[in-house]
Scaffold this motif. Structure first.
Motif, PDB file in Angstrom:
ATOM      1  N   MET A  43      50.359 -10.892  40.345  1.00 39.57           N
ATOM      2  CA  MET A  43      48.885 -10.778  40.434  1.00 39.57           C
ATOM      3  C   MET A  43      48.332 -11.739  40.245  1.00 39.57           C
ATOM      4  O   MET A  43      47.492 -13.164  40.400  1.00 39.57           O
ATOM      5  CB  MET A  43      48.672  -9.756  40.914  1.00 39.57           C
ATOM      6  CG  MET A  43      49.537  -9.124  42.063  1.00 39.57           C
ATOM      7  SD  MET A  43      48.540  -7.314  42.400  1.00 39.57           S
ATOM      8  CE  MET A  43      48.458  -7.967  44.467  1.00 39.57           C
ATOM      9  N   LEU A  44      48.410 -11.630  38.844  1.00 40.22           N
ATOM     10  CA  LEU A  44      47.179 -12.108  38.063  1.00 40.22           C
ATOM     11  C   LEU A  44      48.182 -14.302  37.897  1.00 40.22           C
ATOM     12  O   LEU A  44      47.373 -15.064  38.081  1.00 40.22           O
ATOM     13  CB  LEU A  44      47.896 -12.380  36.493  1.00 40.22           C
ATOM     14  CG  LEU A  44      46.474 -12.963  35.852  1.00 40.22           C
ATOM     15  CD1 LEU A  44      45.325 -12.078  35.797  1.00 40.22           C
ATOM     16  CD2 LEU A  44      46.718 -12.855  34.059  1.00 40.22           C
ATOM     17  N   PHE A  45      49.194 -14.627  38.248  1.00 42.60           N
ATOM     18  CA  PHE A  45      49.424 -15.925  39.183  1.00 42.60           C
ATOM     19  C   PHE A  45      49.220 -16.976  39.991  1.00 42.60           C
ATOM     20  O   PHE A  45      48.672 -18.023  40.519  1.00 42.60           O
ATOM     21  CB  PHE A  45      50.782 -16.631  37.838  1.00 42.60           C
ATOM     22  CG  PHE A  45      51.104 -16.693  36.770  1.00 42.60           C
ATOM     23  CD1 PHE A  45      50.941 -17.250  36.130  1.00 42.60           C
ATOM     24  CD2 PHE A  45      51.688 -15.804  36.169  1.00 42.60           C
ATOM     25  CE1 PHE A  45      50.895 -17.517  34.817  1.00 42.60           C
ATOM     26  CE2 PHE A  45      52.029 -15.867  34.706  1.00 42.60           C
ATOM     27  CZ  PHE A  45      51.463 -16.371  34.016  1.00 42.60           C
ATOM     28  N   THR A  46      49.669 -15.839  40.963  1.00 44.93           N
ATOM     29  CA  THR A  46      49.208 -15.998  42.556  1.00 44.93           C
ATOM     30  C   THR A  46      48.121 -15.888  43.017  1.00 44.93           C
ATOM     31  O   THR A  46      47.792 -16.446  43.409  1.00 44.93           O
ATOM     32  CB  THR A  46      50.402 -15.290  43.354  1.00 44.93           C
ATOM     33  OG1 THR A  46      49.790 -13.493  43.710  1.00 44.93           O
ATOM     34  CG2 THR A  46      51.703 -15.003  43.086  1.00 44.93           C
TER      35      THR A  46
ATOM     36  N   PRO B 155      44.913 -16.966  41.825  1.00 40.68           N
ATOM     37  CA  PRO B 155      44.288 -18.083  41.620  1.00 40.68           C
ATOM     38  C   PRO B 155      44.869 -19.198  42.713  1.00 40.68           C
ATOM     39  O   PRO B 155      44.026 -20.384  42.715  1.00 40.68           O
ATOM     40  CB  PRO B 155      44.261 -19.095  40.319  1.00 40.68           C
ATOM     41  CG  PRO B 155      44.247 -18.094  39.632  1.00 40.68           C
ATOM     42  CD  PRO B 155      45.575 -16.840  40.559  1.00 40.68           C
ATOM     43  N   ALA B 156      46.756 -19.367  42.763  1.00 40.29           N
ATOM     44  CA  ALA B 156      46.854 -20.326  43.159  1.00 40.29           C
ATOM     45  C   ALA B 156      46.539 -19.998  45.203  1.00 40.29           C
ATOM     46  O   ALA B 156      45.885 -21.242  46.263  1.00 40.29           O
ATOM     47  CB  ALA B 156      48.562 -19.900  43.273  1.00 40.29           C
ATOM     48  N   ALA B 157      46.252 -19.064  45.401  1.00 41.33           N
ATOM     49  CA  ALA B 157      45.631 -18.325  46.965  1.00 41.33           C
ATOM     50  C   ALA B 157      44.144 -18.969  46.887  1.00 41.33           C
ATOM     51  O   ALA B 157      43.600 -19.528  47.898  1.00 41.33           O
ATOM     52  CB  ALA B 157      45.557 -17.195  47.171  1.00 41.33           C
ATOM     53  N   THR B 158      43.222 -18.244  45.979  1.00 39.30           N
ATOM     54  CA  THR B 158      42.845 -18.456  45.951  1.00 39.30           C
ATOM     55  C   THR B 158      41.605 -19.749  46.566  1.00 39.30           C
ATOM     56  O   THR B 158      41.231 -20.732  46.738  1.00 39.30           O
ATOM     57  CB  THR B 158      41.429 -17.715  44.728  1.00 39.30           C
ATOM     58  OG1 THR B 158      41.759 -17.092  44.794  1.00 39.30           O
ATOM     59  CG2 THR B 158      39.541 -18.342  45.342  1.00 39.30           C
ATOM     60  N   HIS B 159      42.619 -20.945  45.478  1.00 36.88           N
ATOM     61  CA  HIS B 159      42.846 -22.609  44.447  1.00 36.88           C
ATOM     62  C   HIS B 159      42.448 -23.085  46.789  1.00 36.88           C
ATOM     63  O   HIS B 159      42.148 -24.089  47.496  1.00 36.88           O
ATOM     64  CB  HIS B 159      43.026 -23.057  44.128  1.00 36.88           C
ATOM     65  CG  HIS B 159      43.093 -24.768  44.241  1.00 36.88           C
ATOM     66  ND1 HIS B 159      41.817 -25.206  43.814  1.00 36.88           N
ATOM     67  CD2 HIS B 159      44.009 -25.524  44.710  1.00 36.88           C
ATOM     68  CE1 HIS B 159      42.193 -26.796  43.921  1.00 36.88           C
ATOM     69  NE2 HIS B 159      43.039 -26.083  44.185  1.00 36.88           N
ATOM     70  N   ALA B 160      44.031 -22.313  47.336  1.00 37.51           N
ATOM     71  CA  ALA B 160      44.179 -23.208  48.597  1.00 37.51           C
ATOM     72  C   ALA B 160      43.335 -22.214  49.465  1.00 37.51           C
ATOM     73  O   ALA B 160      43.307 -23.439  50.174  1.00 37.51           O
ATOM     74  CB  ALA B 160      45.521 -22.462  48.701  1.00 37.51           C
ATOM     75  N   LEU B 161      42.611 -21.818  49.414  1.00 34.75           N
ATOM     76  CA  LEU B 161      41.326 -20.944  50.621  1.00 34.75           C
ATOM     77  C   LEU B 161      40.508 -22.422  50.133  1.00 34.75           C
ATOM     78  O   LEU B 161      39.964 -22.493  51.333  1.00 34.75           O
ATOM     79  CB  LEU B 161      41.456 -19.683  50.238  1.00 34.75           C
ATOM     80  CG  LEU B 161      41.370 -18.299  50.804  1.00 34.75           C
ATOM     81  CD1 LEU B 161      41.034 -17.234  50.670  1.00 34.75           C
ATOM     82  CD2 LEU B 161      40.952 -18.492  52.214  1.00 34.75           C
ATOM     83  N   ALA B 162      39.732 -21.742  49.114  1.00 32.71           N
ATOM     84  CA  ALA B 162      38.927 -23.365  49.096  1.00 32.71           C
ATOM     85  C   ALA B 162      38.944 -24.817  49.432  1.00 32.71           C
ATOM     86  O   ALA B 162      38.092 -24.941  50.145  1.00 32.71           O
ATOM     87  CB  ALA B 162      38.228 -22.907  47.816  1.00 32.71           C
TER      88      ALA B 162
END
Lengths: 158, 95, 110
Positions: C75-78, C80-87
Motif C-alpha cells: 500500500m505504501l508503494f501503490t 502515491p501512484a493512485a493519488t498521483h493518477a487521480l490528481a
C-alpha cells in the motif's frame, strides 16, 4: 537476462513468503508459475532496467527511509491538527519544484512528496514537479530543497 | 477488545468516506472516496481477522489491496482515454 | 513482557485509529478536491502503518507478521501512484484547484 533472473527470484521469494509451505509439489508449482509469469512479462516487454534498480546506495537509502518516516510523522501531526482545528487554518498553494533529470530520482522524489501528507505532486513535466501543498508553510519547506538534496544522494552518480 | 475499538473507528471512517462518495460534487471526489474506502476495507479485514482469531483473513486483505489499486487505475484510465487499451497505439508494440 | 507488548500495541492501534478517523473527517470537512487528497494520504501512511505495527506486535515473529508487513509495503508503494493518477486526471479534466499560484520560485537547488 539479468533482469529476468532477478524478477524470477523476487517472484519466488514472494511465493515462499505468502504460502509458507515447503512441500515438494507446492514448491514445483511455485517454480512453474513464477517461470510462467516471467515468460508473460518477457512477452509483454516489461522486463527492463526500470524493474531492478541496481545502483542504489544501501546505507544512504536506509538513512533516507528513516528521515522520510520522521517527516511523514511530523506532517501527519500537523495536518491532523489543522483538520480538527475549528477554523480550518489551511492555505492551499501550488508550487513548482525542480527535480533531477534522472528518472529513478524523479520517481523517488515525486513519491516521497506524495507520501508526505500536506504535499501532493500533481504533475511532472520536463523535470519540474508541480506540487499542491495544503499550507503555505509546507510549500516553503519543500522549496528549501532538503528532500531533493537527500534524494540526490540515494543513487550512485553514473 | 482493542481490535473491537479499532474496528469501530474504521467502520465510522468508512461511513464518513461513503458520505463523501455520495455527496462528492465531482467524479474525482467520488473516485477518491472509493479508493479511500478500499484502503479501509483492507484494514478492517485485517483487524477483523485478528478479532476472530483467524489471521488467514490476511490473504483476502492482500487480494483486496491488489484489486483496489488496479480498479482505481482502471477507472481513471477509462476516464482519461475513454478506453482501457488505448493509451499506446498498436504499432508501438513490436512482436 | 506480554503486558508490555500489549500496552504498546494498544497505544499504536489507538493512535492509528485516530489518524484513520482524522482522515475521514478531513475528507468531509476540507473544501475542495485537491485539499481532500491531503486528508486521504493521512490514513494511507501513518494510519495503516501504526495499525499494522500494533497487529505485528500482537502476532509476534510469525508468517502473519510477514504478510502484514507485505500488505503495508504494497500500500505504501501503490498509494502515491493512485493519488498521483487521480490528481493528474483531475487536472486534465479541467478541475481548477482552489489555490494561490506561487510564481516567485527562488531556485534553492544548485
Amino acid at each position: 537476462m539479468r533482469h529476468s533472473i532477478s524478477l524470477f527470484l523476487f517472484l519466488f521469494a514472494v511465493w515462499l513468503l505468502l504460502s509458507g509451505y515447503f512441500e515438494t509439489l507446492l514448491l514445483v508449482l511455485g517454480l512453474v508459475s513464477c517461470a510462467f509469469v516471467v515468460w508473460i512479462a518477457k512477452r509483454q516487454d516489461v522486463v527492463d532496467h526500470e524493474g531492478h534498480p541496481v545502483n542504489l546506495r544501501p546505507i544512504r537509502w536506509i538513512q533516507y527511509t528513516f528521515w522520510l518516516i520522521g517527516e511523514i510523522v511530523k506532517s501527519n501531526i500537523d495536518v491532523a491538527r489543522r483538520v480538527w482545528h475549528p477554523k480550518l487554518p489551511i492555505s492551499p498553494t501550488i508550487v513548482k519544484v525542480p527535480a533531477d533529470a534522472d528518472e529513478l530520482r524523479q520517481v523517488i522524489y515525486a513519491n516521497s512528496i506524495t507520501l508526505t501528507p500536506g504535499t501532493v505532486s500533481i504533475d511532472l513535466t520536463d523535470a519540474t514537479i508541480t506540487v499542491h501543498a495544503l499550507t503555505r508553510e509546507g510549500a516553503m519547506a519543500l522549496e528549501q530543497g532538503e528532500m531533493a538534496r537527500r534524494v540526490r544522494g540515494v543513487r550512485r552518480p553514473e | 477488545m482493542i481490535f473491537a475499538v479499532a474496528a469501530c473507528a474504521i467502520l465510522f471512517t468508512m461511513a464518513l468516506t461513503l458520505s463523501r462518495g455520495i455527496l462528492g460534487p465531482t467524479t474525482y471526489d467520488r473516485i477518491l472516496a472509493v479508493n479511500s474506502f478500499g484502503t479501509k476495507t483492507v484494514l478492517i479485514i485485517a483487524v477483523f481477522g485478528f478479532m476472530t482469531g483467524r489471521p488467514d483473513f490476511l490473504d483476502i486483505a492482500f487480494v483486496y489491496a491488489l484489486i483496489n489499486f488496479v480498479g482505481t487505475i482502471a477507472v481513471l484510465k477509462f476516464f482519461e482515454y475513454g478506453d482501457l487499451g488505448g493509451a499506446r497505439s498498436p504499432d508501438e508494440f513490436e512482436s | 513482557m506480554q503486558l508490555l507488548t500489549d500496552i504498546l500495541s494498544w497505544i499504536t492501534i489507538l493512535t492509528g485509529s485516530f489518524f484513520v478517523v482524522t482522515g475521514g473527517v478531513g475528507l468531509l470537512r476540507l473544501p475542495d478536491f485537491f485539499t481532500r487528497l491531503h486528508a486521504v494520504s493521512m490514513p494511507d501512511t501513518l494510519g495503516i502503518g501504526l495499525i499494522v505495527l500494533g497487529l505485528v506486535l500482537q502476532a509476534g515473529f510469525t508468517q502473519t507478521s510477514t504478510k502484514l508487513i507485505m500488505i503495508f509495503l504494497f500500500m505504501l508503494f501503490t498509494g502515491p501512484a493512485a493519488t498521483h493518477a487521480l490528481a493528474k486526471a483531475a487536472l486534465h479534466g479541467k478541475l481548477k484547484p482552489l489555490a494561490s499560484e506561487k510564481k516567485d520560485q527562488e531556485e534553492s537547488s544548485p
